[in-house]
Every structure is written in C-alpha cells, then in structure tokens.
Design a protein around this motif. Structure first.
Motif, PDB file in Angstrom:
ATOM      1  N   THR A 323       0.840  -1.204   0.000  1.00 54.06           N
ATOM      2  CA  THR A 323       0.000   0.000   0.000  1.00 54.06           C
ATOM      3  C   THR A 323       0.873   1.251   0.000  1.00 54.06           C
ATOM      4  O   THR A 323       1.762   1.402   0.842  1.00 54.06           O
ATOM      5  CB  THR A 323      -0.913   0.017   1.235  1.00 54.06           C
ATOM      6  OG1 THR A 323      -1.763  -1.138   1.196  1.00 54.06           O
ATOM      7  CG2 THR A 323      -1.772   1.267   1.248  1.00 54.06           C
ATOM      8  N   ASP A 337      -6.485   8.752   5.407  1.00 47.33           N
ATOM      9  CA  ASP A 337      -6.357   7.482   4.681  1.00 47.33           C
ATOM     10  C   ASP A 337      -5.331   6.560   5.340  1.00 47.33           C
ATOM     11  O   ASP A 337      -5.406   5.336   5.190  1.00 47.33           O
ATOM     12  CB  ASP A 337      -5.935   7.742   3.229  1.00 47.33           C
ATOM     13  CG  ASP A 337      -7.039   8.398   2.414  1.00 47.33           C
ATOM     14  OD1 ASP A 337      -8.185   8.458   2.914  1.00 47.33           O
ATOM     15  OD2 ASP A 337      -6.762   8.860   1.297  1.00 47.33           O
ATOM     16  N   PHE A 340      -7.283   4.575   7.917  1.00 48.03           N
ATOM     17  CA  PHE A 340      -8.243   3.706   7.237  1.00 48.03           C
ATOM     18  C   PHE A 340      -7.539   2.521   6.574  1.00 48.03           C
ATOM     19  O   PHE A 340      -7.947   1.361   6.743  1.00 48.03           O
ATOM     20  CB  PHE A 340      -9.018   4.514   6.192  1.00 48.03           C
ATOM     21  CG  PHE A 340      -9.980   3.693   5.380  1.00 48.03           C
ATOM     22  CD1 PHE A 340     -11.208   3.316   5.907  1.00 48.03           C
ATOM     23  CD2 PHE A 340      -9.647   3.283   4.089  1.00 48.03           C
ATOM     24  CE1 PHE A 340     -12.091   2.546   5.166  1.00 48.03           C
ATOM     25  CE2 PHE A 340     -10.519   2.512   3.349  1.00 48.03           C
ATOM     26  CZ  PHE A 340     -11.750   2.137   3.884  1.00 48.03           C
ATOM     27  N   LYS A 341      -6.482   2.794   5.818  1.00 45.82           N
ATOM     28  CA  LYS A 341      -5.748   1.731   5.130  1.00 45.82           C
ATOM     29  C   LYS A 341      -5.018   0.820   6.113  1.00 45.82           C
ATOM     30  O   LYS A 341      -4.828  -0.369   5.842  1.00 45.82           O
ATOM     31  CB  LYS A 341      -4.755   2.336   4.137  1.00 45.82           C
ATOM     32  CG  LYS A 341      -5.418   2.968   2.912  1.00 45.82           C
ATOM     33  CD  LYS A 341      -6.113   1.916   2.057  1.00 45.82           C
ATOM     34  CE  LYS A 341      -6.689   2.518   0.793  1.00 45.82           C
ATOM     35  NZ  LYS A 341      -7.391   1.497  -0.037  1.00 45.82           N
ATOM     36  N   GLU A 344      -7.556  -1.623   7.320  1.00 45.68           N
ATOM     37  CA  GLU A 344      -7.873  -2.526   6.214  1.00 45.68           C
ATOM     38  C   GLU A 344      -6.807  -3.608   6.080  1.00 45.68           C
ATOM     39  O   GLU A 344      -7.112  -4.804   5.933  1.00 45.68           O
ATOM     40  CB  GLU A 344      -7.974  -1.708   4.921  1.00 45.68           C
ATOM     41  CG  GLU A 344      -8.587  -2.440   3.756  1.00 45.68           C
ATOM     42  CD  GLU A 344      -8.728  -1.530   2.546  1.00 45.68           C
ATOM     43  OE1 GLU A 344      -7.706  -1.245   1.886  1.00 45.68           O
ATOM     44  OE2 GLU A 344      -9.860  -1.079   2.269  1.00 45.68           O
ATOM     45  N   GLU A 347      -6.753  -6.158   9.089  1.00 42.25           N
ATOM     46  CA  GLU A 347      -7.742  -7.235   8.984  1.00 42.25           C
ATOM     47  C   GLU A 347      -7.205  -8.384   8.131  1.00 42.25           C
ATOM     48  O   GLU A 347      -7.390  -9.561   8.460  1.00 42.25           O
ATOM     49  CB  GLU A 347      -9.053  -6.697   8.407  1.00 42.25           C
ATOM     50  CG  GLU A 347      -9.816  -5.798   9.358  1.00 42.25           C
ATOM     51  CD  GLU A 347     -11.121  -5.293   8.772  1.00 42.25           C
ATOM     52  OE1 GLU A 347     -11.510  -5.794   7.694  1.00 42.25           O
ATOM     53  OE2 GLU A 347     -11.745  -4.404   9.381  1.00 42.25           O
ATOM     54  N   LYS A 348      -6.542  -8.048   7.022  1.00 43.64           N
ATOM     55  CA  LYS A 348      -5.963  -9.094   6.174  1.00 43.64           C
ATOM     56  C   LYS A 348      -4.838  -9.827   6.907  1.00 43.64           C
ATOM     57  O   LYS A 348      -4.677 -11.034   6.763  1.00 43.64           O
ATOM     58  CB  LYS A 348      -5.418  -8.482   4.884  1.00 43.64           C
ATOM     59  CG  LYS A 348      -6.474  -7.876   3.981  1.00 43.64           C
ATOM     60  CD  LYS A 348      -5.843  -7.260   2.743  1.00 43.64           C
ATOM     61  CE  LYS A 348      -6.877  -6.590   1.857  1.00 43.64           C
ATOM     62  NZ  LYS A 348      -6.256  -5.966   0.663  1.00 43.64           N
TER      63      LYS A 348
END
Length: 442
Positions: A323, A337, A340-341, A344, A347-348
């Motif tokens: 990312t 961001d 937020f990223k 994200e 979670e992965k």
C-alpha cells in the motif's frame, strides 16, 4: 491517575521516569535538552493504574525549538492529577527554578517538590531553602542510586485520584502502529495532522524527535496506539551516541507494532535507507504501508508515481502490491487514509483461510504447474496445505518426502496464495514440513 514530571533541564526527570515505570523508555544523558516531547507510560502500583509523563526541561532560551518544548511541557499539566516538581539538590539557588514554580502555581495542580541528586545527609540538611517555592518541604531522593522511591510511591498513593482510566486495567488497543523513516520527512507533522492537534514538537531541524513517543488515539470507536520515532540514518553516518540510542529505540518499536508506516518525502522518494527499513519491517512480519509525504510540492504526479512503482518492483519485489499513500501533512491532505488503510491491512494480516478452501486451491495450482525437481534432482511430493498461524499469515505444506521445491516455486505458491485469497500487500510465510522418519530414535 496521571502524574506529570516537570522541572528545568537536566535535573534528572527522565531518570526518575525510567525508575518509576521500570524500563528505560526515555533516553537519558548528562546534557540538557535530551527529552523534547512528552513521553508517557502506565504502570500498576499497589493495584492502581498510574500513568507517568516525562516532559522536556523548562528553559529560558529564546530559540524556536526550546519554546516548542516548553509549550509541550505546559500542556502536560492540563491533564495531570499530580505534578512532581524536580529540582537539583546540588544547585538549590538556581534562579530558573523560581520561574518553573511560578508556572506550576498558575496550574493550580497538586505539586510534590522533589530534590533529586541528594546523595548524602549534608545535602538533605540544606533543603529548607526550597520552601520558598510555596510547595512545602522538599522530598530528598537520588534517582541514580535508587534512593527514595518507596517514599515517593507512598506520597503518590496518598494523593491517588480515581479517574476514567484508573479502572481500565491493562490497556487494550484495536491497532498498534509505528511511524518510521529518515530524519525530516514529516513523521511528527503527519501524526499531528491525524490527531488534529500540535501534540508533537516539529521543526525543520533534522533529528527533532529523539525518543519513541507513544500516543493514544480514538478512530471512531477503535482505540489506536500511535508511536512516533526518531529519524533513522545510515549506520555509517551515525556518530553521536544520542542518535545511536534513538535509533535502537526506533528499531525496537517495529517488533511491538502491528502496522508500520514508512514515511518518505516526495523530494527524495525511496532511498537505499528507506528500502533497508522496508525489508526489516517485512522480515519482522509486520504490515508495511509506505507514505509519500509533501505531495503538495509535486508538479508531475504521474511521473512520481511511475518512478516509485519502478523502484518498488526492482528493489522490494518480496512484497508485491504494498500500500502506497500520497499525503501532505502541511495541507492535511489524505492523512486520514493512513488510519483507514492501516485497519484494512490489519484485517488481512489477521485473516485465516479454512483448510478446505486452501486445499481446493492447492490442488488446482499443483495440477496447472507441478513442482520441479528438488536441488538434489529428486521428485518433490507435496501432499496438502494448511494455515498454521496469522500475524503474519503463515502456511505449512506437508510433503511426502524430504525434498523441498526450489525457492522460485515457493515464491510462485506465495504469489498464488496472495492473489487468490486477497493478501495483497501483506507479508506471508511458507514452511515445507517433511514427514518424520519412524525409525529415528526419540
């Protein structure tokens, strides 16, 4: 309960802080101005949670950096339930102690006066002069020789104040993230932009941040721990002992983080040192997010993005689709961001794939592209696959013999896993497990 430790520069505040929290969290040296930001850590004392805050030394210097440091020290008083005012027992007549005392009286907080570096009875007998500050008798102690801390704990507990944090017990975070990068790329400025407050000291001087500064931040209903670190340079360029200590502290924070935000600048993009830091993050199995700050200075956006993608493809091929975010701390552009990223990707990083789905995938991959011969020119027999752990996602392939497929084939399998199960930008691990020899003696 929150306890702030304040005083003029070089009276031993950081040494006292380290003793109180039971770890060397603040860098200490026999020079003034080592601590620049507020450093906070919570410990359990006699069943009560207490947060101690180390602060930059008050100083009457007129330079911009000192003014910013003093500003942060004064802010620490706002949330304090108790203040430890530290003076030097070897320098009782220092006129600037009066200025500090004046600022503390304005705070209207409960003040405990402590005379540090009090190493003998003769020095302790001279402390009556300190009553002029208006905080009663000074408590003698010597942080260096670990003298007086039991008495200090008694005083703290006598003044204990219950607050919202007192009953929380061990702090639990939904995300722990560390900002890493070279000096003066804007790490502290980005964090200030995210927090919407000037919490960290920032300046155009490289090396402004020295300690690893831990901050709590609420993102909606999620509790986030953000750590700002000192800028890291090439080891060959680091000759100052203080900078070496800062670098060790920054590297240690990577191991305790879940997401590492590697900050670089649009003016220099990824240098060799940035790539070295990125590889270290990947080796530690942490989520890596690259942030290109100062994007407001760029005129040709497409060229910069293409240049960065080329560098990542050639020099950081072990982690595809990492990312990358383009931000401006100054303009507060795209800074949200980052959080937020991070969630994200987090979670992965925690995701688990069922054994059934993995083996359906595995069967198809093996069928389309069977493993080549091993290094010993023997057939490789891969039987089945399972996900053995998360954080980072780790997969174990059980083999029918002791032969392992070549590294290139293992990279092929990891790439296929990453693309099939949406682990893009996440570090993965792959183990090949050979069967046990039943005739081997235990």
């Amino acid at each position: 309960m929150r306890v702030s430790i304040v005083g003029r520069a070089n009276v031993g505040k950081s040494t006292i802080f380290n003793r109180l929290v039971g770890k060397k969290k603040a860098i200490t040296r026999d020079i003034s101005g080592v601590t620049r930001d507020r450093i906070e850590d919570a410990v359990d004392i006699r069943g009560k949670k207490i947060s101690f805050v180390d602060t930059a030394g008050f100083d009457n210097s007129k330079d911009k950096m000192t003014k910013l440091m003093v500003e942060q020290s004064l802010k620490s008083l706002e949330d304090a339930d108790l203040v430890l005012f530290i003076v030097d027992a070897k320098d009782l007549e220092n006129p600037f102690d009066k200025e500090v005392a004046k600022a503390l009286r304005k705070s209207e907080k409960k003040i405990i006066l402590i005379a540090n570096k009090c190493d003998n009875f003769e020095m302790a007998s001279n402390l009556d002069i300190l009553t002029r500050h208006g905080f009663g008798e000074a408590m003698p102690m010597s942080a260096e020789h670990n003298i007086g801390f039991q008495e200090l704990f008694d005083i703290i507990m006598d003044n204990y104040v219950e607050n919202e944090e007192s009953d929380e017990g061990d702090e639990k975070y939904d995300l722990k993230m560390t900002f890493l990068g070279r000096p003066n790329v804007g790490k502290s400025s980005l964090i200030n932009a995210i927090l919407r407050e000037k919490r960290l000291v920032t300046s155009d001087v490289a090396g402004t941040t020295r300690d690893a500064i831990s901050l709590d931040f609420m993102y909606g209903d999620k509790k986030v721990k953000i750590v700002d670190t000192a800028g890291l340079r090439k080891k060959a360029r680091v000759v100052d002992d203080l900078e070496k200590a800062s670098g060790v502290m920054s590297n240690n924070e990577v191991r305790f983080s879940e997401v590492v935000v590697l900050v670089t600048s649009s003016e220099t993009l990824l240098e060799k040192q940035d790539l070295t830091l990125a590889r270290k993050v990947i080796e530690e199995g942490r989520v890596l997010i690259i942030v290109v700050n100062k994007f407001d200075l760029v005129t040709n956006h497409n060229k910069l993005r293409n240049d960065l993608n080329d560098t990542l493809a050639s020099s950081l091929s072990q982690l595809e689709d990492v990312t990358v975010l383009y931000t401006s701390a100054l303009k507060e552009k795209n800074v949200d961001d980052i959080i937020f990223k991070s969630f994200e990707a987090y979670e992965k990083w925690n995701k688990r794939v069922s054994t059934g789905k993995l083996n359906q995938f595995f069967e198809g991959v093996i069928e389309r592209n069977p493993p080549p011969l091993s290094q010993n020119k023997r057939v490789v027999k891969l039987k089945y696959i399972t996900q053995s752990k998360t954080r980072p996602p780790t997969f174990t392939i059980f083999s029918g013999n002791k032969e392992k497929p070549p590294e290139s084939y293992q990279r092929y399998l990891l790439k296929a896993i990453r693309e099939t199960f949406d682990f893009k930008g996440i570090p993965l691990r792959l183990n090949i497990k050979a069967p046990k020899n039943p005739y081997t003696k235990k």
